[in-house]
Design an enzyme around this catalytic site. Sequence first.
Site, PDB file in Angstrom:
ATOM      1  N   HIS A  90     -21.462 -64.485 -51.084  1.00  0.00           N
ATOM      2  CA  HIS A  90     -22.072 -63.610 -52.022  1.00  0.00           C
ATOM      3  C   HIS A  90     -22.102 -64.360 -53.540  1.00  0.00           C
ATOM      4  CE1 HIS A  90     -23.275 -60.391 -49.561  1.00  0.00           C
ATOM      5  NE2 HIS A  90     -21.962 -59.940 -49.308  1.00  0.00           N
TER       6      HIS A  90
ATOM      7  N   ASP B  64     -22.547 -63.005 -40.750  1.00  0.00           N
ATOM      8  CA  ASP B  64     -21.934 -61.754 -41.390  1.00  0.00           C
ATOM      9  C   ASP B  64     -23.086 -60.626 -41.459  1.00  0.00           C
ATOM     10  OD1 ASP B  64     -19.577 -61.024 -43.706  1.00  0.00           O
ATOM     11  OD2 ASP B  64     -21.291 -60.204 -44.117  1.00  0.00           O
TER      12      ASP B  64
ATOM     13  N   HIS C 200     -23.964 -59.010 -43.833  1.00  0.00           N
ATOM     14  CA  HIS C 200     -24.797 -58.941 -45.074  1.00  0.00           C
ATOM     15  C   HIS C 200     -25.322 -60.434 -45.216  1.00  0.00           C
ATOM     16  CE1 HIS C 200     -21.166 -55.985 -45.676  1.00  0.00           C
ATOM     17  NE2 HIS C 200     -22.086 -55.452 -46.241  1.00  0.00           N
TER      18      HIS C 200
ATOM     19  N   ASP D 145     -18.649 -58.321 -39.631  1.00  0.00           N
ATOM     20  CA  ASP D 145     -18.866 -56.895 -40.075  1.00  0.00           C
ATOM     21  C   ASP D 145     -20.057 -56.431 -39.233  1.00  0.00           C
ATOM     22  OD1 ASP D 145     -19.830 -58.730 -41.705  1.00  0.00           O
ATOM     23  OD2 ASP D 145     -19.407 -57.657 -43.470  1.00  0.00           O
TER      24      ASP D 145
END
Length: 309
Positions: A125, A162, A164, A246
Amino acid sequence: MATHLISHRNCLFHDTGYEHAERPDRLRMVMQYLDEETFPELQRHEASLANEELLLLAHTQEHVQNIKDRRPASGIVQLDPDTFMSPGSYEAALRAVGAAIDAVDIVMTEKDANVFCATRPPGHHAEADQVMGFCLFNNAAIAAYYARQKYGIERVAVIDFDVHHGNGTQHIFEKDQNLFYGSTHQAPPFYPGTGHAHETGVGNIVNVPLEEGSGSTAFRDAMTSHVLPALEKFNPELLIISAGFDAHHKDPLANINLVEEDYDWITKELKRIANKCCENRIVSLLEGGYDLLGLAQSAKTHVKALLDD
Ligand SMILES: [Zn+2]
């Protein structure tokens, strides 16, 4: 195939505060599941400490200076709604970058080697000029630029499973046709809100958002129909994995229902492509994963698949 594991105990001293999801126990648990008894054949290394010049491969001077300036002598400071720093955070972040750099050195100089970096904080991120979503520096993007600068290769791919979207990696890569970013993630408006299928960069970005509640079938379809063919066509000279766990069904932060076998499957698919395109060079970097057991079992499955011939 030689598989390496890079970590550093000082990554445990990045203290994010009480009840923060991205906590030191994540790394403790992963390392417990990757112990010597379980994986005697893994070649183990301590991550080196990245220097500031390496950070500047993917980040602005202002960003690096801002993080240095905000290092607390004690206690915990908040850098954005989700991102915190304690006295040990800066070194932890430099070890996470250092591990990724060491991993590039290994796969570029050894024949048929791959590497898993068990470090924290995660990176995908982090934007060129700002921290975001638990991430201080973009480990994957720095590793990609380092590989180019040091070893003279051009085409580097990051595959990000991931849950996200890796907004930072996409934004750092999106104008360069020799950098590829492919991601599956829970569909926006889920955090961070980016990663729509229409975000394609200069033809070098492939995003496949997965509807909330979807699982193995949707994930494997997305990879098989979109991400993997585009990766194969891109023909990378180095493959970096943003390995977040995740999307596991037990994860408390998201709602995608993958099981450990999915991580075995995707790892083997990526190995197949790395074998075809880039002499098996894979650098895999731990990103998210917030259910301790789901994370550790998935990371173990991933490393076992990296090891298996
Ligand atoms: Zn994540």
